[in-house]
Design a protein around this motif. Structure first.
Motif, mmCIF file in Angstrom:
data_model
loop_
_atom_site.group_PDB
_atom_site.id
_atom_site.type_symbol
_atom_site.label_atom_id
_atom_site.label_comp_id
_atom_site.label_asym_id
_atom_site.label_seq_id
_atom_site.Cartn_x
_atom_site.Cartn_y
_atom_site.Cartn_z
ATOM 1 N N ILE A 8 0.867 -1.181 0.000
ATOM 2 C CA ILE A 8 0.000 0.000 0.000
ATOM 3 C C ILE A 8 0.898 1.223 0.000
ATOM 4 C CG2 ILE A 8 -1.852 1.241 1.162
ATOM 5 C CD1 ILE A 8 -2.638 -1.416 2.489
ATOM 6 N N ALA A 9 0.983 1.875 -1.143
ATOM 7 C CA ALA A 9 1.828 3.053 -1.308
ATOM 8 C C ALA A 9 1.018 4.289 -0.958
ATOM 9 C CB ALA A 9 2.346 3.140 -2.747
ATOM 10 N N GLY A 10 1.408 4.941 0.137
ATOM 11 C CA GLY A 10 0.605 6.031 0.664
ATOM 12 C C GLY A 10 -0.383 5.470 1.659
ATOM 13 N N GLY A 32 3.229 -1.406 4.194
ATOM 14 C CA GLY A 32 2.730 -0.033 4.150
ATOM 15 C C GLY A 32 3.854 0.960 3.942
ATOM 16 N N LEU A 33 3.752 1.742 2.866
ATOM 17 C CA LEU A 33 4.773 2.741 2.544
ATOM 18 C C LEU A 33 4.259 4.124 2.956
ATOM 19 C CD1 LEU A 33 6.703 3.040 -0.858
ATOM 20 C CD2 LEU A 33 6.122 5.012 0.534
ATOM 21 N N ARG A 34 4.994 4.748 3.864
ATOM 22 C CA ARG A 34 4.676 6.114 4.260
ATOM 23 C C ARG A 34 5.900 6.728 4.937
ATOM 24 N NH1 ARG A 34 -0.146 6.418 8.246
ATOM 25 N NH2 ARG A 34 0.688 8.512 8.596
ATOM 26 N N ARG A 35 5.858 8.053 5.110
ATOM 27 C CA ARG A 35 7.014 8.710 5.725
ATOM 28 C C ARG A 35 7.109 8.414 7.216
ATOM 29 N NH1 ARG A 35 5.846 14.383 2.660
ATOM 30 N NH2 ARG A 35 3.749 13.533 2.932
ATOM 31 N N ASP A 36 5.968 8.389 7.908
ATOM 32 C CA ASP A 36 5.961 8.121 9.339
ATOM 33 C C ASP A 36 5.416 6.716 9.585
ATOM 34 O OD1 ASP A 36 5.791 8.067 12.071
ATOM 35 O OD2 ASP A 36 4.440 9.782 12.274
ATOM 36 N N GLY A 49 9.394 5.550 3.413
ATOM 37 C CA GLY A 49 9.741 6.150 2.129
ATOM 38 C C GLY A 49 8.922 7.387 1.847
ATOM 39 N N ASN A 50 9.286 8.034 0.767
ATOM 40 C CA ASN A 50 8.614 9.259 0.338
ATOM 41 C C ASN A 50 8.209 9.096 -1.124
ATOM 42 O OD1 ASN A 50 7.787 11.819 -0.358
ATOM 43 N ND2 ASN A 50 9.543 12.868 0.558
ATOM 44 N N LEU A 57 11.967 5.770 -2.166
ATOM 45 C CA LEU A 57 10.754 4.948 -2.056
ATOM 46 C C LEU A 57 10.900 3.773 -1.095
ATOM 47 C CD1 LEU A 57 9.551 4.878 -5.773
ATOM 48 C CD2 LEU A 57 8.612 6.191 -3.878
ATOM 49 N N GLY A 58 12.043 3.679 -0.447
ATOM 50 C CA GLY A 58 12.218 2.649 0.569
ATOM 51 C C GLY A 58 12.526 1.273 0.006
ATOM 52 N N SER A 59 12.592 0.307 0.901
ATOM 53 C CA SER A 59 12.950 -1.075 0.542
ATOM 54 C C SER A 59 11.681 -1.899 0.377
ATOM 55 C CB SER A 59 13.830 -1.674 1.632
ATOM 56 O OG SER A 59 14.174 -3.008 1.332
#
Length: 281
Positions: A8-10, A32-36, A49-50, A57-59
């Motif tokens: 889930i990006a964002g 889950g991809l998010r900054r926090d 990631g951002n 975008l992270g791993s």
């Protein structure tokens, strides 16, 4: 049986609710991809990631079965909208292609703001989209970007989301800020649990080999005027509404059909605003 990987990006409000629903099925590993990442639900594998920076975008997991792009804008400017919904989506698509990922399907949470109809007309997935405001234009640009990708995809155009953390109309009603009964301004609502539930349902439908269309409207199917919503909320909150000194909230003033998602077998948690807000209140 091996679990399916869903990224889930964002992973914000809707994304976190989607993650909880998928994890409850015990058939998915959810990333889950998010900054926090401290705000991710328990059980979600974190990707710090951002979306707005392709190099940040992270791993990601080695294999992705489904990817859900459910970003939200940092603000209401045109630049912030384009960054969140077009540039971020482009970065994710580029990452998928550069690293030879082949998800079965990408899901994108768009908005009914892509429609231009503004006189209370009924619209569905086949209706024309000629948005006037930049918000709708940018969402349509993002949809077109995804449609041009070689990856199979489905867009869900969500109506006005409410639920935990989404209390804008309740906050307004608490202040007694109603709106005139006439002219009628229609709104299309969806509880956050159903916004996520639709995507969870379509992922399962796709996994089970059933047809999944490229576009669905994510609304509860019972459009209602802003006056009726605010009056009802005022009664529940025991607050008298001032309907003379406040304009209706700026909405699209159209009525959206949810026949297609109902035809795909989805059963709503909250079929209208009264059932959804009653639980919320």
């Amino acid at each position: 049986m091996k679990k399916l990987n869903v990224v889930i990006a964002g992973c914000g409000d809707v994304g976190c609710e989607l993650a909880r629903q998928l994890l409850a099925l015990d058939a998915f590993d959810v990333w889950g991809l998010r900054r926090d990442i401290s705000k991710l639900p328990a059980g979600v594998k974190p990707i710090k990631g951002n979306l707005f920076e392709i190099e940040a975008l992270g791993s990601w997991p080695k294999h992705i079965d489904y990817l859900v792009y459910s970003a939200s804008s940092d603000g209401g400017t045109e630049e912030q909208y384009r960054s969140a919904y077009v540039d971020g989506l482009q970065n994710v698509i580029q990452r998928l292609e550069d690293n030879n990922y082949a998800p079965r399907r990408i899901f994108f949470t768009s908005s009914t703001s892509t429609f231009h109809q503004s006189k209370g007309e009924w619209v569905n997935e086949a209706s024309k989209t000629e948005p006037v405001k930049f918000t709708g234009k940018i969402m349509l640009d993002a949809e077109n970007l995804l449609n041009l990708s070689p990856l199979k995809s489905t867009t869900v155009r969500l109506g006005g989301i409410y639920g935990p953390g989404r209390s804008r109309l309740i906050d307004r009603a608490k202040k007694g800020q109603g709106c005139p009964k006439s002219p009628e301004v229609f709104s299309n609502r969806i509880h956050m649990k159903d916004a996520a539930g639709i995507i969870a349902h379509l992922i399962q439908r796709d996994d089970n080999g059933f047809d999944v269309d490229e576009l669905y409207l994510g609304v509860d199917g019972h459009p209602v005027t802003m006056h009726e919503i605010l009056q009802w909320l005022g009664e529940k909150l025991e607050v008298e509404m001032d309907n003379d000194n406040y304009p209706a909230p700026q909405r699209g003033n159209r009525r959206c059909s949810n026949d297609r998602i109902l035809g795909a077998g989805y059963q709503f948690f909250y079929r209208d605003f009264k059932s959804g807000y009653s639980k919320f209140l």
